[in-house]
Design a protein around this motif. Structure first.
Motif, PDB file in Angstrom:
ATOM      1  N   TYR A  49       7.031   8.158   4.093  1.00 41.84           N
ATOM      2  CA  TYR A  49       6.252   7.340   5.027  1.00 41.84           C
ATOM      3  C   TYR A  49       7.058   6.107   5.375  1.00 41.84           C
ATOM      4  CZ  TYR A  49       2.031  10.059   4.012  1.00 41.84           C
ATOM      5  OH  TYR A  49       1.111  11.061   3.879  1.00 41.84           O
ATOM      6  N   ARG A  50       6.937   5.660   6.598  1.00 35.83           N
ATOM      7  CA  ARG A  50       7.680   4.461   6.990  1.00 35.83           C
ATOM      8  C   ARG A  50       6.784   3.567   7.846  1.00 35.83           C
ATOM      9  NH1 ARG A  50       9.178   4.825  12.202  1.00 35.83           N
ATOM     10  NH2 ARG A  50       9.233   6.862  13.205  1.00 35.83           N
ATOM     11  N   LEU A  51       7.013   2.282   7.726  1.00 31.65           N
ATOM     12  CA  LEU A  51       6.255   1.286   8.475  1.00 31.65           C
ATOM     13  C   LEU A  51       7.193   0.589   9.443  1.00 31.65           C
ATOM     14  CD1 LEU A  51       3.522  -0.234   8.777  1.00 31.65           C
ATOM     15  CD2 LEU A  51       4.416  -1.884   7.107  1.00 31.65           C
ATOM     16  N   LEU A 111       2.765   3.414  11.724  1.00 33.11           N
ATOM     17  CA  LEU A 111       2.926   4.185  10.494  1.00 33.11           C
ATOM     18  C   LEU A 111       3.443   5.561  10.870  1.00 33.11           C
ATOM     19  CD1 LEU A 111       2.555   4.557   7.423  1.00 33.11           C
ATOM     20  CD2 LEU A 111       0.229   5.367   7.898  1.00 33.11           C
ATOM     21  N   GLY A 112       4.553   5.955  10.247  1.00 32.76           N
ATOM     22  CA  GLY A 112       5.152   7.234  10.595  1.00 32.76           C
ATOM     23  C   GLY A 112       5.489   8.055   9.367  1.00 32.76           C
ATOM     24  N   TRP A 113       5.786   9.319   9.634  1.00 30.55           N
ATOM     25  CA  TRP A 113       6.272  10.242   8.625  1.00 30.55           C
ATOM     26  C   TRP A 113       7.687  10.623   9.021  1.00 30.55           C
ATOM     27  CZ3 TRP A 113       5.354  12.051   3.890  1.00 30.55           C
ATOM     28  CH2 TRP A 113       5.974  13.228   3.478  1.00 30.55           C
ATOM     29  N   MET A 114       8.658  10.208   8.232  1.00 29.68           N
ATOM     30  CA  MET A 114      10.064  10.424   8.536  1.00 29.68           C
ATOM     31  C   MET A 114      10.374   9.818   9.914  1.00 29.68           C
ATOM     32  SD  MET A 114      10.565  14.209   6.797  1.00 29.68           S
ATOM     33  CE  MET A 114      12.347  14.225   7.039  1.00 29.68           C
ATOM     34  N   ASN A 115      10.743  10.645  10.896  1.00 29.08           N
ATOM     35  CA  ASN A 115      11.147  10.115  12.200  1.00 29.08           C
ATOM     36  C   ASN A 115      10.044  10.167  13.244  1.00 29.08           C
ATOM     37  OD1 ASN A 115      13.825   9.583  11.358  1.00 29.08           O
ATOM     38  ND2 ASN A 115      14.351  11.744  11.627  1.00 29.08           N
ATOM     39  N   LEU A 142       0.832  -1.208   0.000  1.00 23.71           N
ATOM     40  CA  LEU A 142       0.000   0.000   0.000  1.00 23.71           C
ATOM     41  C   LEU A 142       0.866   1.256   0.000  1.00 23.71           C
ATOM     42  CD1 LEU A 142      -2.725   1.605   0.498  1.00 23.71           C
ATOM     43  CD2 LEU A 142      -2.256   1.281   2.936  1.00 23.71           C
ATOM     44  N   LEU A 143       1.895   1.283   0.835  1.00 20.26           N
ATOM     45  CA  LEU A 143       2.716   2.486   0.983  1.00 20.26           C
ATOM     46  C   LEU A 143       3.539   2.797  -0.262  1.00 20.26           C
ATOM     47  CD1 LEU A 143       3.976   2.217   4.679  1.00 20.26           C
ATOM     48  CD2 LEU A 143       2.065   3.534   3.759  1.00 20.26           C
TER      49      LEU A 143
END
Length: 548
Positions: free
Chosen positions: A520-522, A531-535, A512-513
């Protein structure tokens, strides 16, 4: 995110709305009797403004023995958004009446005559201009002058603090000025807060960079907090609800451009599908069904299950505000899901429970013991329930104990990974600034600044939450997020143990990502997905089962 007794919604509930404030209640120094009728001033602005001097000149509303004129400079009575999106003052200098309803007679009960604080305020502004000259003036030799009064105090903490403030303003460091303003508000340093607000109005814009857009709404929250207390805060915002069709459109855009909802729904559905893979009759209780979007993919997945789909019954819990967003009651959700199930030849029932989570009792859930395997879904909902810090009823833990008594096969939890529940105002402000900076940056990547819908999405789907977190306390603050560590403690105390998520779910979300920005990081830690955005972690998802 929602609570039935309050007409507000968050980004993560699909049931939120917000209109840019057109006017904030007039605010001025004598008006802060609303803060428990005990005003304390910390004296950080200038040495001549001692606590005793301020309290001696404070005007109350209980009597009217003197008539005074309380003038505040650079303290606007109203705030509105200018055509370019920046909050602006409608006046830079105005006399403010003591009465909160702004009667023409400025009466107060302090047994003094003449000016309430005008003389001290003029002296303060004079000192401020001197300080600005010291900090930003072209003649750096002033700092070396042994005859200069301010220079002789330059080693004091107050002067150092003012120096840092002036430097932040000079370099237009919006984030630092917001933090400094919030610190002044937290310390009841009203004059500094009002001055910094006037500076912030020149820096923020709902059509600018992410920090400028977020700053506009955080500033509005600070103004609202400074202007009133308790229930009058949200009332003073005078938010106008958008038409339900418009609101639904804004929420749909946010759903499509950012993966936060899809991540939460997909991870929860994966856990439910795994737990129910061998069941013939499945009952899902959804405590925040909103538009019912989560269950579309699950019905499709059950339809393709080897051996045929199970009989599915969904109990959808929702309140009147979600009904407004939908443009109707829960029957709309039931009809939509029923048509979908019929299309995919899945046996289906829908049970509506139109109420807030605080009102839910066992009899509202339609449980059929021994007939169906039960799954319970808490998606972006539990943080609206008041806990022990707000109410002796503690609905947050009450609902978990109620669900545990039903012996469900699986319980799914999706929540924003933020810590704003019991935190004091200033650390809560810092957490909100950090969390929503990441959120606004992620939107900025997908929706260009010139996109006509971006402002609407942020105003209607995010800004109301920001203002509520900053401005409100007690039962009026319904946005009360907790980090996953705290949720885990609550679930364990209620009698649950973690239900491990399938590796298939993780792989599906990674796929999906790929359709979104690579920032975006999982992450997967201790059986939970993040689910995050950068750090910065933004959303956490996990599943639970009853202890044996």
């Amino acid at each position: 995110m929602q609570a039935s007794q309050h007409p507000r919604r968050s980004s993560m509930s699909n049931t939120l709305y917000y209109q840019p404030t057109q006017k904030i209640e007039d605010y001025s120094l004598p008006q802060f009797q609303t803060l428990d009728h005990q005003l304390h001033y910390n004296g950080n602005l200038a040495s001549q403004y001692s606590t005793q001097t301020f309290l001696g000149k404070y005007c109350t509303l209980e009597s009217s023995s003197a008539t005074v004129s309380c003038t505040f400079y650079n303290s606007p009575s109203t705030v509105s958004f200018s055509p370019n999106g920046s909050p602006m003052s409608q006046q830079e200098s105005q006399s403010y009446p003591i009465d909160p309803h702004h009667s023409p007679e400025n009466t107060c009960g302090s047994p003094i005559s003449g000016s309430c604080v005008t003389d001290d305020m003029n002296d303060f502004m004079h000192k401020l201009r001197e300080l600005e000259t010291v900090m930003l003036g072209p003649d750096s030799d002033i700092l070396d002058s042994s005859d200069n009064t301010l220079s002789s105090c330059k080693a004091s903490p107050d002067i150092d603090s003012w120096r840092q403030m002036m430097e932040a303003i000079h370099r237009r460091d919006l984030k630092q000025v917001l933090i400094t303003c919030a610190k002044a508000v937290s310390e009841n340093d009203f004059l500094t807060a009002q001055w910094l607000m006037s500076e912030l109005r020149q820096m923020v814009s709902v059509s600018g960079e992410p920090i400028q857009r977020l700053g506009a709404y955080m500033l509005e929250g600070l103004v609202a907090r400074l202007a009133a207390s308790g229930s009058s805060i949200c009332k003073s915002l005078r938010c106008k609800e958008p038409a339900s069709a418009e609101l639904l459109s804004h929420m749909h855009i946010l759903y499509e451009v950012c993966p936060y909802f899809k991540f939460g729904y997909m991870s929860a559905n994966g856990a439910i599908a795994e737990a129910m893979k061998d069941e013939n009759r499945v009952h899902i209780v959804d405590f925040q069904i909103a538009q019912g979007s989560q269950w579309i993919t699950l019905i499709q997945a059950f339809a393709a299950r080897p051996g045929g789909p199970p009989h599915i019954r969904i109990t959808g819990i929702d309140d009147s505000t979600s009904a407004y967003a939908r443009g109707g009651g829960l029957n709309i959700v039931g009809q939509k899901l029923s048509r979908l199930a019929e299309l995919f030849k899945v046996p289906f029932e829908f049970h509506a429970a139109a109420m807030s989570g605080c009102e839910v009792q066992l009899e509202n859930l339609g449980i059929r013991p021994g007939e169906e395997a039960l799954a319970v879904n808490f998606a972006f909902m539990l943080h609206h329930m008041p806990d022990e810090s707000v109410s002796t009823q503690n609905h947050r833990d009450r609902l978990l104990r109620l669900v545990k008594s039903l012996s469900p096969k699986v319980v799914t939890l999706v929540e924003q990974e933020s810590n704003t529940n019991t935190a004091a105002f200033f650390p809560r402000f810092l957490e909100t600034l950090d969390y929503y900076t990441a959120m606004f940056e992620s939107i900025d990547v997908t929706l260009p600044r010139e996109h006509k819908e971006r402002i609407n999405v942020e105003q209607h789907c995010l800004a109301r939450d920001v203002v509520n977190i900053i401005a409100c306390e007690g039962t009026e603050r319904v946005e009360r997020h907790e980090p996953l560590g705290k949720w885990k403690s609550r679930f364990r105390m209620a009698g649950f143990t973690p239900y491990p998520l399938s590796s298939v779910v993780n792989a599906t979300i990674k796929t999906l990502l790929q359709n979104y920005c690579d920032k975006y990081r999982l992450g997967e830690r201790d059986g939970a997905l993040y689910l995050g955005w950068m750090n910065r972690d933004l959303v956490a998802s996990c599943a639970w089962k009853c202890k044996n």
